[in-house]
Design an enzyme around this catalytic site. Structure first.
Site, PDB file in Angstrom:
ATOM      1  N   ARG A 113      63.693  25.840  31.051  1.00  0.00           N
ATOM      2  CA  ARG A 113      63.948  24.481  30.571  1.00  0.00           C
ATOM      3  C   ARG A 113      65.443  24.210  30.544  1.00  0.00           C
ATOM      4  O   ARG A 113      66.249  25.124  30.434  1.00  0.00           O
ATOM      5  CB  ARG A 113      63.337  24.261  29.198  1.00  0.00           C
ATOM      6  CG  ARG A 113      63.928  25.098  28.057  1.00  0.00           C
ATOM      7  CD  ARG A 113      65.111  24.438  27.369  1.00  0.00           C
ATOM      8  NE  ARG A 113      65.472  25.098  26.132  1.00  0.00           N
ATOM      9  CZ  ARG A 113      66.715  25.225  25.686  1.00  0.00           C
ATOM     10  NH1 ARG A 113      67.749  24.810  26.409  1.00  0.00           N
ATOM     11  NH2 ARG A 113      66.958  25.806  24.513  1.00  0.00           N
ATOM     12  N   GLU A 212      65.312  17.257  20.252  1.00  0.00           N
ATOM     13  CA  GLU A 212      66.699  17.600  19.885  1.00  0.00           C
ATOM     14  C   GLU A 212      67.686  16.995  20.879  1.00  0.00           C
ATOM     15  O   GLU A 212      68.722  16.454  20.505  1.00  0.00           O
ATOM     16  CB  GLU A 212      66.882  19.116  19.806  1.00  0.00           C
ATOM     17  CG  GLU A 212      68.276  19.511  19.377  1.00  0.00           C
ATOM     18  CD  GLU A 212      68.445  21.010  19.204  1.00  0.00           C
ATOM     19  OE1 GLU A 212      69.583  21.491  19.346  1.00  0.00           O
ATOM     20  OE2 GLU A 212      67.449  21.713  18.907  1.00  0.00           O
ATOM     21  N   ARG A 216      64.288  17.092  27.351  1.00  0.00           N
ATOM     22  CA  ARG A 216      64.067  18.517  27.551  1.00  0.00           C
ATOM     23  C   ARG A 216      63.151  18.621  28.771  1.00  0.00           C
ATOM     24  O   ARG A 216      62.000  18.202  28.720  1.00  0.00           O
ATOM     25  CB  ARG A 216      63.408  19.159  26.324  1.00  0.00           C
ATOM     26  CG  ARG A 216      64.387  19.492  25.196  1.00  0.00           C
ATOM     27  CD  ARG A 216      65.172  20.758  25.494  1.00  0.00           C
ATOM     28  NE  ARG A 216      66.289  20.950  24.574  1.00  0.00           N
ATOM     29  CZ  ARG A 216      66.259  21.737  23.503  1.00  0.00           C
ATOM     30  NH1 ARG A 216      65.154  22.376  23.190  1.00  0.00           N
ATOM     31  NH2 ARG A 216      67.350  21.889  22.769  1.00  0.00           N
ATOM     32  N   CYS A 258      73.854  20.325  20.022  1.00  0.00           N
ATOM     33  CA  CYS A 258      74.129  21.649  19.461  1.00  0.00           C
ATOM     34  C   CYS A 258      75.039  22.424  20.411  1.00  0.00           C
ATOM     35  O   CYS A 258      74.712  22.569  21.597  1.00  0.00           O
ATOM     36  CB  CYS A 258      72.838  22.429  19.242  1.00  0.00           C
ATOM     37  SG  CYS A 258      73.141  24.053  18.502  1.00  0.00           S
ATOM     38  N   THR A 260      75.469  25.415  20.976  1.00  0.00           N
ATOM     39  CA  THR A 260      74.901  26.616  21.592  1.00  0.00           C
ATOM     40  C   THR A 260      74.305  26.331  22.963  1.00  0.00           C
ATOM     41  O   THR A 260      74.161  27.237  23.782  1.00  0.00           O
ATOM     42  CB  THR A 260      73.803  27.244  20.704  1.00  0.00           C
ATOM     43  OG1 THR A 260      72.723  26.321  20.575  1.00  0.00           O
ATOM     44  CG2 THR A 260      74.345  27.594  19.338  1.00  0.00           C
ATOM     45  N   ARG A 267      67.411  27.585  29.295  1.00  0.00           N
ATOM     46  CA  ARG A 267      66.749  28.780  28.774  1.00  0.00           C
ATOM     47  C   ARG A 267      65.649  29.174  29.758  1.00  0.00           C
ATOM     48  O   ARG A 267      64.676  28.447  29.937  1.00  0.00           O
ATOM     49  CB  ARG A 267      66.168  28.522  27.385  1.00  0.00           C
ATOM     50  CG  ARG A 267      65.616  29.777  26.735  1.00  0.00           C
ATOM     51  CD  ARG A 267      65.335  29.588  25.238  1.00  0.00           C
ATOM     52  NE  ARG A 267      64.817  30.850  24.700  1.00  0.00           N
ATOM     53  CZ  ARG A 267      63.538  31.209  24.741  1.00  0.00           C
ATOM     54  NH1 ARG A 267      62.627  30.406  25.257  1.00  0.00           N
ATOM     55  NH2 ARG A 267      63.155  32.375  24.260  1.00  0.00           N
ATOM     56  N   ARG A 296      62.760  37.775  21.850  1.00  0.00           N
ATOM     57  CA  ARG A 296      62.113  37.016  20.777  1.00  0.00           C
ATOM     58  C   ARG A 296      60.653  37.412  20.710  1.00  0.00           C
ATOM     59  O   ARG A 296      60.098  37.937  21.676  1.00  0.00           O
ATOM     60  CB  ARG A 296      62.179  35.502  21.049  1.00  0.00           C
ATOM     61  CG  ARG A 296      63.579  34.922  21.131  1.00  0.00           C
ATOM     62  CD  ARG A 296      63.498  33.423  21.266  1.00  0.00           C
ATOM     63  NE  ARG A 296      64.805  32.793  21.434  1.00  0.00           N
ATOM     64  CZ  ARG A 296      65.043  31.505  21.242  1.00  0.00           C
ATOM     65  NH1 ARG A 296      64.064  30.717  20.885  1.00  0.00           N
ATOM     66  NH2 ARG A 296      66.246  31.005  21.405  1.00  0.00           N
ATOM     67  N   GLU A 301      61.867  32.092  18.445  1.00  0.00           N
ATOM     68  CA  GLU A 301      62.883  32.676  17.577  1.00  0.00           C
ATOM     69  C   GLU A 301      62.322  32.995  16.192  1.00  0.00           C
ATOM     70  O   GLU A 301      61.555  32.217  15.625  1.00  0.00           O
ATOM     71  CB  GLU A 301      64.048  31.684  17.439  1.00  0.00           C
ATOM     72  CG  GLU A 301      65.336  32.350  17.020  1.00  0.00           C
ATOM     73  CD  GLU A 301      66.544  31.454  17.227  1.00  0.00           C
ATOM     74  OE1 GLU A 301      67.659  31.967  17.122  1.00  0.00           O
ATOM     75  OE2 GLU A 301      66.365  30.252  17.494  1.00  0.00           O
TER      76      GLU A 301
END
Length: 343
Positions: A113, A212, A216, A258, A260, A267, A296, A301
């Site tokens: 993604r 978010e 996505r 974010c 990160t 990912r 994970r 997570e």
């Protein structure tokens, strides 16, 4: 916010580490063109001192206006300095990825993604209600123009029928309002308005709108044909980008709320069965560390493994290309399978 926030002594977030009283005083009265302030940027980390990072950007300008705070956090997380430049490579022909598990003994599924946000609009924490609806309209229209294996249907979360909701839950496609960290960041405002899900007819391609990130984009399928999953994703990104310009910076790559996710915002992961190797956690971890991979549990997570099945994904996102992200995952998975077979 007029006073420097009081963090508990046990706070270990990057916000706690890098927000000094001096930086706070320098930045506290600044405001981006979309009205985003330092108080908005740090609210999630202040309200949730157990955050790992603790900051969110409200727009592209946040990363420059509040650079005195964001730059050291990005450096600490990504090892990426204020003078570095990100580069992108979404060409599947540059990826070396024969199926690591053609017999299907180890890899259950593959999922890649990326996050994307619309250029010249605020990010989720600062977007207005009208702008969020505008994103939904423009992106869902672009998705409606997809053809071939990417063609499918869009479902708005608002007013969704019970039948469609149940089917999306069963397919594990439905997303819910974000957690308390996203709530504090302002990402759950006006839920579920302006949010929705698109998937293709084969259920191997999925887009979340206004979760978010504003998009996505997800490609997935059973088994270990990683190249096929990556190729479908890059084709979809290219097609969507013809109608929807993405927020991108030569310094930070694809812009996300974010920090990160900056850079590739990618990912790439597999669900993989490793019952023997995972019994030797030090050996398992050392292989993953060597290939810049994160371990994970099967539900993501902070979750646990079930039946020796793990979610393995790339850890690097900024300062590496998309091809490198996926290649990390491929090379690591090849070694993990070889180790499992040897045991």
């Amino acid at each position: 916010m007029t006073a420097f926030p009081a963090f508990p002594k046990n706070c270990t977030s990057l916000l706690c580490k890098h927000l000094t009283a001096e930086i706070f005083e320098t930045l506290k009265d600044k405001k981006t063109a979309s009205g985003f302030t330092l108080e908005d940027a740090i609210r999630s980390g202040v309200e949730n001192p157990d955050s790992g990072i603790g900051v969110y950007a409200g727009d592209l300008e946040s990363y420059s206006l509040f650079a005195a705070l964001f730059d050291p956090i990005i450096k600490a997380y990504h090892g990426f300095s204020a003078t570095d430049r990100h580069s992108s490579d979404l060409d599947p022909t540059h990826l070396h990825a024969p199926d690591p598990d053609p017999e299907g003994d180890y890899i259950l599924s593959t999922r890649i993604r990326v996050g994307r946000n619309v250029a010249d609009l605020p990010l989720g924490p600062a977007i207005s209600r009208a702008q969020r609806k505008q994103v939904e309209q423009e992106v869902s229209a672009a998705l409606g123009r997809l053809t071939g294996g990417l063609s499918g249907s869009y479902y708005s979360l608002e007013g969704m029928s019970d039948e469609i909701r149940e089917q999306l839950v069963e397919d594990h496609f439905l997303f819910k309002a974000g957690d308390r960290f996203l709530e504090s960041a302002g990402l759950n405002r006006n839920w579920p308005e302006g949010r929705g899900i698109y998937h293709n007819d084969d259920k191997t391609f999925l887009v979340w709108i206004n979760e978010e990130d504003q998009l996505r984009i997800i490609s997935m399928q059973p088994g270990g044909n990683i190249l096929e999953v990556f190729s479908r994703l890059t084709t979809a990104i290219s097609e969507i980008a013809k109608s929807v310009p993405f927020s991108y910076s030569e310094h930070l790559g694809y812009i996300t709320s974010c920090p990160t996710n900056l850079g590739t915002a990618m990912r790439a992961s597999v669900h993989i069965r490793l019952p023997k190797l995972s019994a030797d956690i030090a050996r398992f971890q050392s292989i993953c560390d060597r290939h810049h991979l994160q371990i994970r549990g099967i539900h993501g997570e902070h979750s646990q493994s079930e039946g020796g099945i793990y979610d393995i994904s790339n850890k690097r996102r900024l300062g590496v290309t998309e091809v490198q992200c996926v290649q990390d995952m491929v090379d690591g998975v090849v070694e993990l399978i070889a180790e499992e077979k040897g045991l």
